[in-house]
Design an enzyme around this catalytic site. Structure first.
Site, PDB file in Angstrom:
ATOM      1  N   ASN A 122       0.829  -1.222   0.000  1.00  0.00           N
ATOM      2  CA  ASN A 122       0.000   0.000   0.000  1.00  0.00           C
ATOM      3  C   ASN A 122       0.857   1.264   0.000  1.00  0.00           C
ATOM      4  O   ASN A 122       0.340   2.371   0.108  1.00  0.00           O
ATOM      5  CB  ASN A 122      -0.977   0.017   1.190  1.00  0.00           C
ATOM      6  CG  ASN A 122      -0.262   0.078   2.527  1.00  0.00           C
ATOM      7  OD1 ASN A 122       0.961   0.025   2.587  1.00  0.00           O
ATOM      8  ND2 ASN A 122      -1.020   0.194   3.602  1.00  0.00           N
ATOM      9  N   LEU A 123       2.169   1.091  -0.094  1.00  0.00           N
ATOM     10  CA  LEU A 123       3.128   2.192  -0.216  1.00  0.00           C
ATOM     11  C   LEU A 123       3.163   3.089   1.026  1.00  0.00           C
ATOM     12  O   LEU A 123       3.667   4.207   0.977  1.00  0.00           O
ATOM     13  CB  LEU A 123       2.842   3.039  -1.464  1.00  0.00           C
ATOM     14  CG  LEU A 123       2.663   2.250  -2.771  1.00  0.00           C
ATOM     15  CD1 LEU A 123       2.468   3.194  -3.946  1.00  0.00           C
ATOM     16  CD2 LEU A 123       3.851   1.329  -3.032  1.00  0.00           C
ATOM     17  N   ASN A 208      -2.371  -2.743  12.113  1.00  0.00           N
ATOM     18  CA  ASN A 208      -1.877  -3.044  10.765  1.00  0.00           C
ATOM     19  C   ASN A 208      -1.226  -4.427  10.715  1.00  0.00           C
ATOM     20  O   ASN A 208      -1.499  -5.226   9.823  1.00  0.00           O
ATOM     21  CB  ASN A 208      -0.854  -1.975  10.368  1.00  0.00           C
ATOM     22  CG  ASN A 208      -0.292  -2.224   8.984  1.00  0.00           C
ATOM     23  OD1 ASN A 208      -0.980  -2.033   7.997  1.00  0.00           O
ATOM     24  ND2 ASN A 208       0.952  -2.675   8.916  1.00  0.00           N
ATOM     25  N   THR A 234      10.675 -11.583  14.043  1.00  0.00           N
ATOM     26  CA  THR A 234      11.907 -10.911  14.464  1.00  0.00           C
ATOM     27  C   THR A 234      12.538 -11.653  15.640  1.00  0.00           C
ATOM     28  O   THR A 234      11.823 -12.218  16.485  1.00  0.00           O
ATOM     29  CB  THR A 234      11.637  -9.447  14.859  1.00  0.00           C
ATOM     30  OG1 THR A 234      12.772  -8.940  15.572  1.00  0.00           O
ATOM     31  CG2 THR A 234      10.432  -9.295  15.766  1.00  0.00           C
ATOM     32  N   SER A 269       8.766  -3.808  22.671  1.00  0.00           N
ATOM     33  CA  SER A 269       8.139  -2.601  22.100  1.00  0.00           C
ATOM     34  C   SER A 269       6.788  -3.051  21.560  1.00  0.00           C
ATOM     35  O   SER A 269       6.544  -4.253  21.381  1.00  0.00           O
ATOM     36  CB  SER A 269       8.974  -2.008  20.965  1.00  0.00           C
ATOM     37  OG  SER A 269       8.853  -2.814  19.802  1.00  0.00           O
ATOM     38  N   TYR A 271       5.845  -2.714  18.623  1.00  0.00           N
ATOM     39  CA  TYR A 271       6.136  -3.368  17.341  1.00  0.00           C
ATOM     40  C   TYR A 271       6.508  -4.835  17.560  1.00  0.00           C
ATOM     41  O   TYR A 271       5.940  -5.738  16.945  1.00  0.00           O
ATOM     42  CB  TYR A 271       7.275  -2.639  16.618  1.00  0.00           C
ATOM     43  CG  TYR A 271       8.057  -3.566  15.715  1.00  0.00           C
ATOM     44  CD1 TYR A 271       7.515  -3.991  14.507  1.00  0.00           C
ATOM     45  CD2 TYR A 271       9.303  -4.065  16.093  1.00  0.00           C
ATOM     46  CE1 TYR A 271       8.201  -4.883  13.690  1.00  0.00           C
ATOM     47  CE2 TYR A 271       9.992  -4.951  15.279  1.00  0.00           C
ATOM     48  CZ  TYR A 271       9.435  -5.363  14.087  1.00  0.00           C
ATOM     49  OH  TYR A 271      10.110  -6.252  13.299  1.00  0.00           O
ATOM     50  N   HIS A 272       7.478  -5.085  18.467  1.00  0.00           N
ATOM     51  CA  HIS A 272       7.904  -6.472  18.694  1.00  0.00           C
ATOM     52  C   HIS A 272       6.730  -7.323  19.188  1.00  0.00           C
ATOM     53  O   HIS A 272       6.583  -8.486  18.818  1.00  0.00           O
ATOM     54  CB  HIS A 272       9.065  -6.525  19.694  1.00  0.00           C
ATOM     55  CG  HIS A 272      10.353  -5.971  19.133  1.00  0.00           C
ATOM     56  ND1 HIS A 272      10.828  -4.734  19.454  1.00  0.00           N
ATOM     57  CD2 HIS A 272      11.238  -6.506  18.264  1.00  0.00           C
ATOM     58  CE1 HIS A 272      11.967  -4.513  18.799  1.00  0.00           C
ATOM     59  NE2 HIS A 272      12.245  -5.579  18.071  1.00  0.00           N
ATOM     60  N   LYS A 275       4.545  -8.721  16.511  1.00  0.00           N
ATOM     61  CA  LYS A 275       5.082  -9.934  15.864  1.00  0.00           C
ATOM     62  C   LYS A 275       4.808 -11.172  16.729  1.00  0.00           C
ATOM     63  O   LYS A 275       4.589 -12.267  16.215  1.00  0.00           O
ATOM     64  CB  LYS A 275       6.596  -9.794  15.651  1.00  0.00           C
ATOM     65  CG  LYS A 275       6.994  -8.653  14.726  1.00  0.00           C
ATOM     66  CD  LYS A 275       6.941  -9.076  13.271  1.00  0.00           C
ATOM     67  CE  LYS A 275       7.586  -8.055  12.375  1.00  0.00           C
ATOM     68  NZ  LYS A 275       7.542  -8.393  10.960  1.00  0.00           N
ATOM     69  N   LEU A 329      23.939  -0.951  11.960  1.00  0.00           N
ATOM     70  CA  LEU A 329      25.198  -0.814  11.229  1.00  0.00           C
ATOM     71  C   LEU A 329      25.075   0.224  10.099  1.00  0.00           C
ATOM     72  O   LEU A 329      25.990   1.023   9.862  1.00  0.00           O
ATOM     73  CB  LEU A 329      25.619  -2.183  10.670  1.00  0.00           C
ATOM     74  CG  LEU A 329      26.978  -2.208  10.004  1.00  0.00           C
ATOM     75  CD1 LEU A 329      28.088  -1.774  10.951  1.00  0.00           C
ATOM     76  CD2 LEU A 329      27.274  -3.602   9.467  1.00  0.00           C
TER      77      LEU A 329
END
Ligand SMILES: O=S([O-])[O-]
Length: 483
Positions: A122-123, A208, A234, A269, A271-272, A275, A329
């Site tokens: 969906n960009l 999402n 992750t 988090s 986010y984590h 997952k 990195l």
């Protein structure tokens, strides 16, 4: 219901779109947008008219840009296919999130290997940059131009489905139209700091990611029972326990009884955590519906170039160096290139698994070529080496010296809540057993990454470098992250 026709330039908020656009020949696209856009970013040549529905605003892109003459007459320069490549020929792979950092590299790699590839995206990742005032170090072409360029360089087509997988109607149409044998799901908000900006970003991330994955599971059940789901998880799902981390499962003896159980999750988090929720939903549907799935618990990815993205400058991948989306990195290389001290958070003993983006694409290919069995929920730890943040700072400092750069390191207050010194030892043998040949972090790779960052150093916006998102300060007030 009557729809009003608006000229494209007046679109301020694109919510959903559903129209199948058949180009003259090779390229078909579905435009489907579920995110408010500040400005219409699609080139005017692509958009001829829009239809806006009352309540559920809906834009229909009535025509797509025809494939350019250049593509029609392209010279095919792709390398010849090996036998393993031709056996992959009939295999169809849907890559959700195929416009992103790992997704784009993977889409090109699999297409080059003879897989029939469709990108679903969906960009929204491009929109995040606009929202936060950040940008990729490298200039990236629109997805339409990327795909056209790929066709002109290699003669290979990639189908495009532009839309949001949280909209099941869109996803179903994409599934029915493409009929994938495998789905590689990168299509998630993938930044821990982004999920910790404010309440709305935390909610967005979990909605999402979790709903998107649930929809993919339902689509597989409904339309493509045999389809193998390769899902990007992750290593952060495990946290940093004071024991070795296994690959997905641990055998435990408790009160005289033994069982093999999912390895404990300690995400750090929103986010984590999204997952972790995905992993549970996938494991359940494998058991309940017989879905076949591989969860790739990926480490931190570095690098930017792959064989395929190197074929033309318009195929170039994104390179994030900001405090929200930049990975460790990559960020350090850009900091060294512009003479900014390397920003180590806190004590710098935070240790994680890392891998080169060339190994990301290899690992996904291996997972697809060796699918999980029906009902199997397989977990691979996808990284090749472990480093602490201090290790990375030392490596970049030494590599910088050789190139004549004077690299300093500073410790900045850690914006995250995490252990800064800890035990870390994670298994990662399953992909090696399948044939992964790792690109280990070497001096030459560091040289080339640093030189890459030096090449683009005039594009660096120093204001993007420092971390701006604090795990402790997150609140309900919507934040505009200032740069
Ligand atoms: O494109 S992404 O993964 O930031």
């Amino acid at each position: 219901m009557a729809h009003s026709i608006l000229p494209c330039c007046s679109i301020n908020s694109c919510l959903t779109t559903k129209t199948y656009l058949k180009n003259n020949n090779t390229c078909s696209a579905v435009f489907y947008d579920a995110v408010p856009l500040q400005t219409c970013k699609y080139p005017k040549t692509v958009l001829r008219s829009c239809t806006l529905r009352p309540r559920r605003q809906s834009i229909i892109y009535a025509a797509a840009t025809p494939m350019s003459q250049e593509i029609e007459k392209s010279t095919l320069t792709g390398s010849p296919q090996s036998s393993s490549e031709s056996s992959a020929k009939s295999k169809k792979v849907m890559i959700i999130g195929g416009d992103g950092y790992c997704g784009w590299a993977t889409a090109l790699h699999l297409s080059n290997k003879g897989y029939e590839v469709a990108i679903v995206d969906n960009l929204v990742r491009r929109l995040f940059d606009h929202q936060l005032g950040i940008d990729s170090l490298t200039p990236i072409s629109s997805i339409q131009n990327r795909v056209r360029r790929w066709k002109s360089v290699t003669g290979k087509s990639i189908q495009l489905f532009i839309g949001d997988i949280c909209d099941f109607e869109f996803l179903s149409e994409a599934f029915k139209s493409f009929e994938p044998d495998s789905v590689v799901h990168f299509g998630e908000q993938r930044s821990a700091p982004y999920s910790m900006i404010d309440r709305s970003r935390a909610v967005y991330t979990q909605h999402n990611n979790v709903i998107g994955t649930l929809n993919v599971l339902f689509a597989i059940k409904e339309f493509s029972q045999e389809c193998h789901l390769v899902k990007l998880g992750t290593m952060g799902e495990y946290g940093t326990p004071n024991i070795d981390i296994e690959e997905g499962y641990i055998t435990i003896t408790h009160n005289g009884r033994t069982d093999t159980l999912p390895y404990p999750k300690q995400a750090s988090s929103f986010y984590h955590l999204s997952k972790v929720h995905d992993s549970h939903n996938i494991a359940f549907t494998c058991k309940a519906w017989g879905i076949r799935a591989t969860d790739l618990n990926q480490g931190v990815v570095y690098g930017v170039r792959t064989d395929e993205t190197d074929m033309h400058e318009e195929l170039c991948n994104r390179f994030d160096y900001d405090g929200v989306f930049g990975t460790a990195l990559n960020r350090f290389c850009v900091q060294a290139a512009v003479g900014h001290p390397l920003t180590v958070y806190g004590k710098g003993g935070q240790t994680r698994g890392y891998l080169d983006i060339r190994d990301t694409v290899q690992c996904v290919e291996l997972a697809i070529a060796n699918p999980a069995k029906p009902g199997e929920f397989r977990v691979f730890n996808q990284f090749t080496e472990q480093f602490s943040v201090n290790d990375l700072a030392r490596l970049v400092t030494n590599a910088g010296k050789k190139l004549g750069l004077e690299v300093q390191t500073i410790s900045v207050p850690n914006p995250r809540v995490e252990a800064e010194e800890h035990y870390y030892n994670a298994k990662h043998t399953k992909l090696i057993e399948l044939g992964l040949r790792p690109h280990l972090l070497s001096e030459s790779l560091l040289d080339s990454l640093l030189n890459f960052a030096i090449k683009f150093k005039d594009q660096v916006d120093a204001a993007q470098i420092m971390p701006t998102v604090s795990w402790k300060k997150i609140g309900v007030k919507t934040r505009t992250v200032s740069v």
